[in-house]
Design an enzyme around this catalytic site. Structure first.
Site, PDB file in Angstrom:
ATOM      1  CB  SER A  51      -0.933   0.020   1.218  1.00 37.83           C
ATOM      2  OG  SER A  51      -1.839  -1.049   1.174  1.00 37.83           O
ATOM      3  N   GLY A 229      -4.096  -1.931  -1.024  1.00 34.83           N
ATOM      4  CA  GLY A 229      -3.164  -1.623  -2.105  1.00 34.83           C
ATOM      5  C   GLY A 229      -2.894  -0.131  -2.213  1.00 34.83           C
ATOM      6  N   GLY A 231      -2.243   3.735  -4.282  1.00 33.19           N
ATOM      7  CA  GLY A 231      -2.783   4.576  -5.343  1.00 33.19           C
ATOM      8  C   GLY A 231      -4.251   4.920  -5.211  1.00 33.19           C
ATOM      9  CB  CYS A 257      -7.119  -0.756   2.819  1.00 33.41           C
ATOM     10  SG  CYS A 257      -6.239   0.794   3.090  1.00 33.41           S
ATOM     11  CG  LEU A 258      -7.121   0.015  -3.569  1.00 34.66           C
ATOM     12  CD1 LEU A 258      -7.394   1.504  -3.742  1.00 34.66           C
ATOM     13  CD2 LEU A 258      -5.838  -0.378  -4.288  1.00 34.66           C
ATOM     14  CD  GLN A 261      -9.649   3.794  -0.630  1.00 31.70           C
ATOM     15  OE1 GLN A 261      -9.039   3.811  -1.704  1.00 31.70           O
ATOM     16  NE2 GLN A 261      -9.058   4.115   0.519  1.00 31.70           N
ATOM     17  CG  ASN A 299      -0.861   2.460   4.396  1.00 35.96           C
ATOM     18  OD1 ASN A 299      -0.785   3.600   3.956  1.00 35.96           O
ATOM     19  ND2 ASN A 299      -0.313   1.425   3.789  1.00 35.96           N
ATOM     20  N   GLY A 301      -4.529   7.094   1.851  1.00 35.57           N
ATOM     21  CA  GLY A 301      -4.542   8.513   1.501  1.00 35.57           C
ATOM     22  C   GLY A 301      -5.822   8.932   0.820  1.00 35.57           C
ATOM     23  CG  PHE A 302      -7.252   8.063  -2.442  1.00 31.58           C
ATOM     24  CD1 PHE A 302      -7.719   8.979  -3.365  1.00 31.58           C
ATOM     25  CD2 PHE A 302      -5.918   7.679  -2.504  1.00 31.58           C
ATOM     26  CE1 PHE A 302      -6.883   9.505  -4.341  1.00 31.58           C
ATOM     27  CE2 PHE A 302      -5.065   8.197  -3.471  1.00 31.58           C
ATOM     28  CZ  PHE A 302      -5.549   9.111  -4.392  1.00 31.58           C
ATOM     29  CG  HIS A 343      -4.454  -2.482   7.009  1.00 30.54           C
ATOM     30  ND1 HIS A 343      -4.168  -3.308   5.938  1.00 30.54           N
ATOM     31  CD2 HIS A 343      -4.436  -1.221   6.525  1.00 30.54           C
ATOM     32  CE1 HIS A 343      -3.972  -2.575   4.863  1.00 30.54           C
ATOM     33  NE2 HIS A 343      -4.137  -1.304   5.189  1.00 30.54           N
ATOM     34  CD  GLU A 345      -3.949  -6.478   7.479  1.00 35.32           C
ATOM     35  OE1 GLU A 345      -3.197  -5.527   7.204  1.00 35.32           O
ATOM     36  OE2 GLU A 345      -5.197  -6.407   7.383  1.00 35.32           O
TER      37      GLU A 345
END
Length: 365
Positions: A51, A229, A231, A257-258, A261, A299, A301-302, A343, A345
């Protein structure tokens, strides 16, 4: 190395601000989006977390490297950060089960890093002015050339990075005689997620970032997982299409996380670039269904647009971040689908969030 004079280095931010430091080992230059992590421990897990691909990591803990590295604490095959910025770097380490020093780990992974930076001032500056692209370099005589190179580095917003870290070919994890089968989409997956599934009697097949629903479903899994992940999630159109098909067929789906989203986007809820993002292991989250609090590892940024999530009749917000009230989890009201922005985990609680894996396994039964 620690007794030799070390090469002077700089951190140059996109807005022209300069911070001074020294190269930890080799000389060099590295570009990326500068961000900070507030964790007191777990630097190896952070450095190897996919990530963080493409990011220059600032560690707010004053000492990095104290306990060396351990092969069992890798979240991927190698280092994923673009570079490291820290205050004090420990060339010597003290830990019974360490497999080596952080310095040698950096050398083996060809990572450029700098220390002796005023990280308190730097983090305060980033908090005030937001995450931005930056460069760290020992080429301190050529500031203008570095500025020109930095101006050509793409911004994180709109950047698709999952393809840079995803597996090229499908692979298996766990015991093939396990009770459950999970098809996981690798858009930057961490090893400990796979370990958590495997210890819950699941066998996992991990697919590349652009795999189709037909490819995943051909394995006849009991459920589907969308990983964390790097980006921007918006360019991941294949992953969104995959999520839509899984949801349409009401098959068990879990995202972290990603992946969280991507599930939001598949439901027509937009995402946005945060001013700074959340990166650390002490983020407080409230489970709105149980009323319980969780200390979480984060973790990202979006984030998912809260107003749109609240207005969507198919969704309910299951978790909220208590520092800024951003969306930390969603679930679908009439589908076997849920996701979280943190997260489980990593679970610094240490067991606050582990129930989420059990919740997913329950959906498979």
């Amino acid at each position: 190395m620690r007794y030799k004079s070390r090469k002077k280095a700089i951190l140059l931010l996109a807005d022209g601000t300069i911070f001074h430091g020294k190269a930890i080992g080799k000389e060099g230059t590295a570009f990326g989006e500068v961000c900070f992590n507030t964790g007191m421990t777990g630097y190896q897990e952070v450095f190897t977390d996919p990530s963080y691909f493409g990011q220059l990591m600032v560690t707010t803990n004053a000492h990095i490297g104290n306990y060396g590295v351990n092969d069992n604490e890798m979240e991927s095959s190698d280092i994923k950060i673009a570079g490291l910025i820290c205050k004090n770097f420990s060339y010597e380490y003290s830990r019974v089960d360490a497999h080596g020093s952080l310095e040698n780990f950096f050398e083996a992974n060809d990572l450029f890093a700098i220390s002796d930076v005023d990280t308190r001032a730097l983090v305060s500056y980033i908090r005030e002015n937001g995450a931005m692209n930056a460069v760290i370099s020992t080429d301190i005589e050529n500031i203008e050339a570095l500025k020109k190179q930095l101006s050509e580095v793409p911004h994180m917003e709109g950047l698709e990075l999952a393809s840079k870290v995803s597996t090229k070919e499908p692979y298996y994890f766990g015991d093939e005689n396990s009770t459950y089968k999970i098809a996981a989409l690798d858009i930057g997956i961490k090893k400990n997620i796979l370990r958590n599934f495997a210890k819950r009697d699941a066998y996992i097949k991990v697919f590349p970032y652009d795999a189709s629903f037909e490819e995943l479903s051909a394995w006849n899994p009991d459920g589907y997982f969308l990983s964390n992940g790097p980006g921007d999630p918006q360019p991941l159109v294949e992953a969104q299409a995959l999520a839509k098909k899984i949801i349409e067929k009401n098959l068990p789906l879990f995202g972290i996380c990603l992946g969280h989203q991507v599930i939001a986007l598949a439901n027509g809820v937009s995402t946005y670039k945060m001013h700074n993002g959340h990166r650390g292991i002490n983020h407080p989250v409230k489970n709105l269904k149980t009323g319980k609090g969780e200390i979480t590892s984060q973790n990202h940024g979006f984030a998912v647009n809260r107003e749109e999530a609240e207005a969507n009749p198919e969704l309910e917000i299951s978790h909220l971040h208590l520092n800024d009230h951003t969306v930390a989890g969603i679930s679908m009201k009439n589908k076997k689908c849920f996701s979280v922005q943190y997260h489980p985990e990593a679970s610094p609680g240490p067991h606050d969030s582990s129930y989420l894996f059990d919740q997913f396994i329950d959906l498979l039964k």
